[in-house]
Scaffold this motif. Structure first.
Motif, PDB file in Angstrom:
ATOM      1  N   GLY A  46     -13.479   4.111 -15.803  1.00 61.31           N
ATOM      2  CA  GLY A  46     -14.152   3.413 -14.714  1.00 61.31           C
ATOM      3  C   GLY A  46     -14.050   1.904 -14.839  1.00 61.31           C
ATOM      4  N   ALA A  52      -2.020  -4.785  -4.502  1.00 65.23           N
ATOM      5  CA  ALA A  52      -1.486  -3.468  -4.180  1.00 65.23           C
ATOM      6  C   ALA A  52      -2.618  -2.468  -4.169  1.00 65.23           C
ATOM      7  CB  ALA A  52      -0.432  -3.062  -5.203  1.00 65.23           C
ATOM      8  N   SER A  53      -2.485  -1.496  -3.309  1.00 60.52           N
ATOM      9  CA  SER A  53      -3.477  -0.439  -3.194  1.00 60.52           C
ATOM     10  C   SER A  53      -2.733   0.888  -3.217  1.00 60.52           C
ATOM     11  CB  SER A  53      -4.228  -0.623  -1.870  1.00 60.52           C
ATOM     12  OG  SER A  53      -5.239   0.327  -1.721  1.00 60.52           O
ATOM     13  N   ARG A  62      -6.358  -0.218  -7.190  1.00 57.44           N
ATOM     14  CA  ARG A  62      -5.845  -1.474  -6.664  1.00 57.44           C
ATOM     15  C   ARG A  62      -5.405  -2.342  -7.830  1.00 57.44           C
ATOM     16  NH1 ARG A  62      -7.086  -4.533  -8.439  1.00 57.44           N
ATOM     17  NH2 ARG A  62      -8.891  -4.469  -9.786  1.00 57.44           N
ATOM     18  N   LEU A  63      -4.378  -3.105  -7.584  1.00 62.13           N
ATOM     19  CA  LEU A  63      -3.793  -3.953  -8.617  1.00 62.13           C
ATOM     20  C   LEU A  63      -3.649  -5.353  -8.048  1.00 62.13           C
ATOM     21  CD1 LEU A  63      -2.004  -1.049  -8.367  1.00 62.13           C
ATOM     22  CD2 LEU A  63      -1.424  -1.814 -10.687  1.00 62.13           C
ATOM     23  N   ASN A 103      -7.796  13.448  -6.736  1.00 62.43           N
ATOM     24  CA  ASN A 103      -7.637  12.361  -5.769  1.00 62.43           C
ATOM     25  C   ASN A 103      -8.008  11.067  -6.485  1.00 62.43           C
ATOM     26  OD1 ASN A 103      -7.438  13.227  -2.625  1.00 62.43           O
ATOM     27  ND2 ASN A 103      -8.574  14.791  -3.782  1.00 62.43           N
ATOM     28  N   LYS A 114     -12.533  -1.885 -15.009  1.00 64.26           N
ATOM     29  CA  LYS A 114     -11.467  -2.750 -14.553  1.00 64.26           C
ATOM     30  C   LYS A 114     -10.759  -3.301 -15.781  1.00 64.26           C
ATOM     31  CE  LYS A 114     -10.584  -6.783 -11.640  1.00 64.26           C
ATOM     32  NZ  LYS A 114     -11.144  -7.748 -10.658  1.00 64.26           N
ATOM     33  N   VAL A 141     -11.723  11.337  -7.979  1.00 60.71           N
ATOM     34  CA  VAL A 141     -12.670  12.455  -7.910  1.00 60.71           C
ATOM     35  C   VAL A 141     -11.911  13.759  -8.146  1.00 60.71           C
ATOM     36  CG1 VAL A 141     -14.177  11.271  -6.271  1.00 60.71           C
ATOM     37  CG2 VAL A 141     -12.333  12.725  -5.419  1.00 60.71           C
ATOM     38  N   GLN A 156       1.236   5.661  -1.094  1.00 62.74           N
ATOM     39  CA  GLN A 156       0.556   6.884  -1.501  1.00 62.74           C
ATOM     40  C   GLN A 156       1.568   7.994  -1.750  1.00 62.74           C
ATOM     41  OE1 GLN A 156      -1.739   8.141   1.992  1.00 62.74           O
ATOM     42  NE2 GLN A 156      -0.257   9.772   2.274  1.00 62.74           N
ATOM     43  N   LYS A 182     -16.056  -5.810 -11.138  1.00 59.90           N
ATOM     44  CA  LYS A 182     -16.514  -4.537 -10.609  1.00 59.90           C
ATOM     45  C   LYS A 182     -18.031  -4.541 -10.682  1.00 59.90           C
ATOM     46  CE  LYS A 182     -16.020   0.439 -11.284  1.00 59.90           C
ATOM     47  NZ  LYS A 182     -15.272   1.513 -11.968  1.00 59.90           N
ATOM     48  N   GLN A 228      -7.590  -1.506 -11.383  1.00 53.71           N
ATOM     49  CA  GLN A 228      -8.806  -0.720 -11.415  1.00 53.71           C
ATOM     50  C   GLN A 228      -8.584   0.544 -10.606  1.00 53.71           C
ATOM     51  OE1 GLN A 228     -11.957   0.092  -9.628  1.00 53.71           O
ATOM     52  NE2 GLN A 228     -12.389   0.963 -11.635  1.00 53.71           N
ATOM     53  N   ALA A 229      -9.090   1.651 -11.102  1.00 55.51           N
ATOM     54  CA  ALA A 229      -8.896   2.923 -10.401  1.00 55.51           C
ATOM     55  C   ALA A 229     -10.161   3.756 -10.450  1.00 55.51           C
ATOM     56  CB  ALA A 229      -7.744   3.704 -11.044  1.00 55.51           C
ATOM     57  N   VAL A 230     -10.369   4.521  -9.408  1.00 59.94           N
ATOM     58  CA  VAL A 230     -11.423   5.551  -9.443  1.00 59.94           C
ATOM     59  C   VAL A 230     -10.871   6.812  -8.793  1.00 59.94           C
ATOM     60  CG1 VAL A 230     -13.425   4.013  -9.402  1.00 59.94           C
ATOM     61  CG2 VAL A 230     -12.433   4.795  -7.253  1.00 59.94           C
ATOM     62  N   ARG A 237     -10.470   6.127   4.040  1.00 62.38           N
ATOM     63  CA  ARG A 237      -9.666   4.905   3.997  1.00 62.38           C
ATOM     64  C   ARG A 237      -9.687   4.255   5.360  1.00 62.38           C
ATOM     65  NH1 ARG A 237      -4.049   5.219   1.213  1.00 62.38           N
ATOM     66  NH2 ARG A 237      -3.471   6.731   2.813  1.00 62.38           N
ATOM     67  N   TYR A 246      -2.838   5.255  -3.505  1.00 63.16           N
ATOM     68  CA  TYR A 246      -3.625   6.477  -3.316  1.00 63.16           C
ATOM     69  C   TYR A 246      -2.776   7.653  -3.739  1.00 63.16           C
ATOM     70  CZ  TYR A 246      -5.882  10.408  -0.923  1.00 63.16           C
ATOM     71  OH  TYR A 246      -6.452  11.613  -0.638  1.00 63.16           O
ATOM     72  N   ARG A 303       0.854  -1.192   0.000  1.00 65.11           N
ATOM     73  CA  ARG A 303       0.000   0.000   0.000  1.00 65.11           C
ATOM     74  C   ARG A 303       0.883   1.232   0.000  1.00 65.11           C
ATOM     75  NH1 ARG A 303      -4.943   0.122   3.839  1.00 65.11           N
ATOM     76  NH2 ARG A 303      -3.463   0.050   5.569  1.00 65.11           N
ATOM     77  N   VAL A 316      -7.815   6.526  -6.128  1.00 65.17           N
ATOM     78  CA  VAL A 316      -7.372   5.292  -5.476  1.00 65.17           C
ATOM     79  C   VAL A 316      -7.345   4.198  -6.529  1.00 65.17           C
ATOM     80  CG1 VAL A 316      -8.213   5.903  -3.187  1.00 65.17           C
ATOM     81  CG2 VAL A 316      -9.722   4.713  -4.763  1.00 65.17           C
TER      82      VAL A 316
END
Lengths: 359, 359, 359, 359
Positions: free
Chosen positions: C340, C239-240, C230-231, C226, C342, C211, C160, D342, C207-209, D158, C242, C158, C228
């Motif tokens: 949006g 993995a995460s 994850r892979l 911003n 995956k 804002v 950031q 997703k 996958q990512a999202v 988070r 940010y 993880r 986040v």
């Protein structure tokens, strides 16, 4: 587990009295608060509203005379601690007495004497001075690790009690009768010092200096708002104390016990809770504002354990004689603070009189 | 920016000498290390291998005689600091001298005298004792905030230098000539104390006690492995120092400056780097093992700034007189540590002789 | 130790170019900055004033044509990184290229191709993308402990990169050509992810999202402030990530590597220095304001080690292919952020085309 | 303050049941535990020994039939939570039900339906799911600061629940009926997410991936021992969750709420108490080993406040509908974890069916 509860009377419903009342009445299953006494009518009103089923007395002696108690919690003004404790002791009751027993050493010793006399007749009687930090989970963890020998013998003990600045000034009034900053603030550190270094360890010398940075009017009362002290014990142990009454961020109690093979830090970074704020002022946390925010859990544990010790005839974890000794030391520090002199102690534990003068 | 570099000679290539050599030679653009001198053949080999283009001398006087220098870095054994510094001063060179100037107060003062004499002829000459913590970003941040008045006047200064236990025992040998724990360990804390409380602030009293917990052989040298001290200054300032040579986790330098409206903590939680390990032993971090791991950046900054001050004729940030004063105080603490006596100082800054005795 | 220095040319004297110039010119003994090139006249003035003895060019090609170099540091605008790197590679020079190689994946791959071609003729040639965190002492400590098997195999990574809010808005302009928040901010986390989980480990999905909380105008550029992500990798690794551009207290880079038997935290509590202030706002510390405050030492180490690798023919610690892979991943994350969707990867490492749509 | 106490029956005396029993019986003055029921004979023995004056039933229905209660605490096995809660609700009793209401969403919704029906007749009836973190002082402090607008609107949430590795393997058995790691571990994080981002905020999508690093047998149950998830809400909010069952140092619950103008961290550095040990292993602290060590105070507060809400007709702080929603989300995450897909949600809050497949 026996079904009978410890029947308790509480003397005083001031700040600490209220807390003890709630802790014993609401949070200690095996205790039953039967009666409280306080000369203060406002406190009696609080008692009526908050202590369901508890009889409220104006006079302490009346409470003792009329109630059938097992134990008394003395949480009244310091000036009557000793007298009230002795009366309860004489009736054979268990006693938990708020600290200090007295700011007059002779009076403090008379409480110990009363207990020693009474205990001959009442071998199960428990009398304990309420040094709450001994019930704190962190201090216990630290003490336990040292007792197990994990870190070798303790060599240096450093501790502080530093209170939030009291902007109202009510503190200065209180200082008139507090016995001074070492008796008022450092008494807990002194108790911990005895606990960690050994309650019977002989004191060789002590010395203190202090200043009045924010409350110059304290000088007239032979008191200070910041002071440092160091003490020297036999067996190669030294202690360094700091007390303050002008912290800006909150109450800061921290202790370090430096042992031969490791050292322990208790609360070196105070925190009120688990929140850290990151904003334009940096990364920051709040500190406890008062000692009760830091030690509330310890007080509840104290209530629980005192009750258990009385009901199950287990020795209380703090000897009364060590609490008298804490007062002796605090008062000697206060004398050193005022005179500036280093004070030496002989093999017999008595101060060595000196012709020391500042020329 | 002028193109000429500061031509530097370095005396000594021991532990600190090597570090100064690397810092000035490799990491300080405006400095040019021209020559080094050391009586130690191993150190000379190191110099040849690591200091490209630098002439290596066996004898300090030869280096002074043969090289055209602007500045000398004295990083030799403490016993020759003063002598070498005075020789360089007499030639009008800038001097950066490792601390302490001497463990003989008269000798230390003679360096100051030599500088004062020389400066009349060489008004741009800079002489500075290498108190590296004054170049540390954290201490500077703290000092800056106080200087700006953010926290009110400082009242209590608490500082410690606590070294990792030296299991080899080589430290005990070193203690024979170190001047004692206050001269060796606490001298930096004393320098910081003067910086934060005021270099001209009058000392009223001091007192120290110590123990030998892990190196009992130190007693024979009138030294200790742990000591605490407190000092009292005019204007209502007190200081509390702690020094130790038996830390288990690493080197621990921490300082607190408690001011009227806030307090500053420097390095209360030491850390070697930004890693925290969570495993079956809990959550843990490593501490710096030696002072250089904590203060490496400060030493590099010191090299850079000393060079700049010399080249650009800017006052060095540490006056030589304050460094002499630090030695005075350290030695008085050491005397108090050994005698157990509190030492008082008069209005004139002189110790007040007393007929103080332990009866 | 050989006496010849690494002759270096630097392309670009913008923010990072200046830092590289100072680090190689002033702080890296074995490097000699021979020349710099920049089309920006202001930067050239800075170079003249700060880089003594260094030739200043307006045109990169002129510098390459006229100077006899060993290595080139590419620190120019991202849009010309690849082109300049390829030209230097073609001349057989060592190259340290700022990240990212390109925001066009084909172009990035062409740099790798150029290096692979050139290396056949110049087997000692080094080309490295400047992922500075690999030179940070804390990340190295963490990686070393895991490599030694102290904590078992890493399972969850993880990380950031969260930047201080840029109130000037200049950041939004920059976003137009930055490649997006994952290419700009998270590229370091992606590089670390590959380092800790394995540079050859196969990616299964990502996958990512995100804002736009403070910079809504970023939406028009298909970017966010911003995000986040994850892979999922083969071998049971996730993995995460940010990334953020609106931190209030400073720059916050933190990484956790959770292994089977323990976990490592890097910089979970950022701090600018060792000072903690206790005042009416609580106990607080400052954070680094920019990544360079956090990673300055790593950049200096990078300069030192790149120089050493080139001079002593030692492999550079970051393969160029892994740096190309980091761009691939960052760009796939950016696509997922915008769509949006995956994204899945096949055994061959290629994206699996899908008829995935939001109905 | 009214003198009548809340008459309570407790279903279940397992790990949580015992804790509720102690908290209500011993530590909540206004509560009176009248009866408990448990089919487990060992638990009934514990009840007899520890719950003085409390009637012990084997059968829940018998307890409901024979006792005159005001409230029921459902702390039995998850599989009967809903059924027991509905029975108590139908009798008009206040209900505090352990989480989750059910791992079958329809069943969970039936509890809500039962409450909504009953409440028409019993408008003062309180039903609450026991999400203890809402009663934690730190989370409350954080929520309060955000509610006051101190940090702007929350943007990124988070949170993690990471449990100590269970070496006994009993956890794997439990996993068969736990509903999966998101229902079991992350349900609290999901509850907090709804609290901080808004209980009515519309979910747009979610996605989860996980691995089995230490308990490969979990795969057969469609479960994992580590998982990460991210969720996207309308209004520009995202959330990232992490759950793990293999922490080495203790239980680690941490939450970050990143708002437009600042961010809040809750328990980023776990600690069991205030002790830090400095020894040859570095500077280290213990972590709580289980969630109850971290949240004991919150559970006591929960008991106190639930009692107060029932007696004084104050709304409970957690709506039952939000607790049902937490289950919905947890189960959707679990489905995504297993399928890898997703999941999107429409304007109506319903999942959008997709022909998404991994080709």
């Amino acid at each position: 587990m026996p079904s009978s509860k410890l029947r308790i009377g509480i003397a005083g419903l001031g700040r600490m009295g209220k807390r003890h009342a709630v802790n014993f009445h609401d949070l200690t299953q095996r205790a039953q608060v039967v009666a409280v006494s306080t000369p203060d009518p406002t406190e009696r009103v609080w008692g009526k509203e908050n202590l369901e089923g508890v009889k409220i007395y104006e006079d302490y002696d009346d409470m003792l005379a009329q109630e059938n108690l097992d134990a008394v919690i003395v949480a009244s003004a310091t000036s009557v601690h000793a007298e009230q404790a002795i009366k309860a002791i004489s009736k054979g009751y268990h006693v938990l007495c708020e600290k200090p027993l007295s700011i007059d050493l002779k009076v403090a010793r008379s409480v110990l004497q009363a207990y020693e006399n009474s205990k001959k007749k009442n071998p199960k009687q428990k009398v304990m001075c309420a040094f709450s930090r001994r019930f704190d989970a962190s201090y216990r963890e630290a003490h336990g690790q040292i007792a197990e020998g994990q870190h070798g013998s303790p060599v240096v003990f450093r501790s502080q009690t530093a209170d939030l600045l009291d902007k109202t000034g009510s503190f200065v009034d209180y200082a008139k009768t507090s016995g001074g900053i070492f008796v008022d603030c450092s008494i807990h550190d002194i108790d911990l010092m005895l606990w960690f270094l050994g309650e019977d360890r002989k004191l060789k010398s002590l010395q203190a200096v202090g200043v009045t940075a924010v409350h110059p009017e304290l000088n007239a009362m032979n008191d200070r708002d910041n002071a440092v002290a160091r003490l020297e014990f036999d067996g190669g142990k030294v202690a360094s104390l700091y007390c303050s009454r002008m912290m800006a961020a909150g109450q800061e109690d921290t202790t370090e016990i430096i042992c031969e093979k490791g050292s322990l830090r208790v609360n070196m970074e105070g925190r009120k809770n688990h929140v850290v704020v990151h904003d334009a002022k940096g990364a920051r946390r709040d500190l406890p504002q008062h000692y009760y925010e830091r030690f509330r859990e310890a007080f509840i544990t104290e209530a629980y354990e005192f009750t258990t010790c009385c009901l199950d005839d287990v020795a209380v974890p703090i000897t009364l004689s060590s609490s008298v000794r804490a007062i002796e030391i605090a008062m000697a520090l206060q004398r050193s603070l005022v005179s500036g002199n280093k004070i030496y102690f002989g093999e017999d534990g008595q101060e060595i009189s000196k012709t020391m003068s500042k020329l």
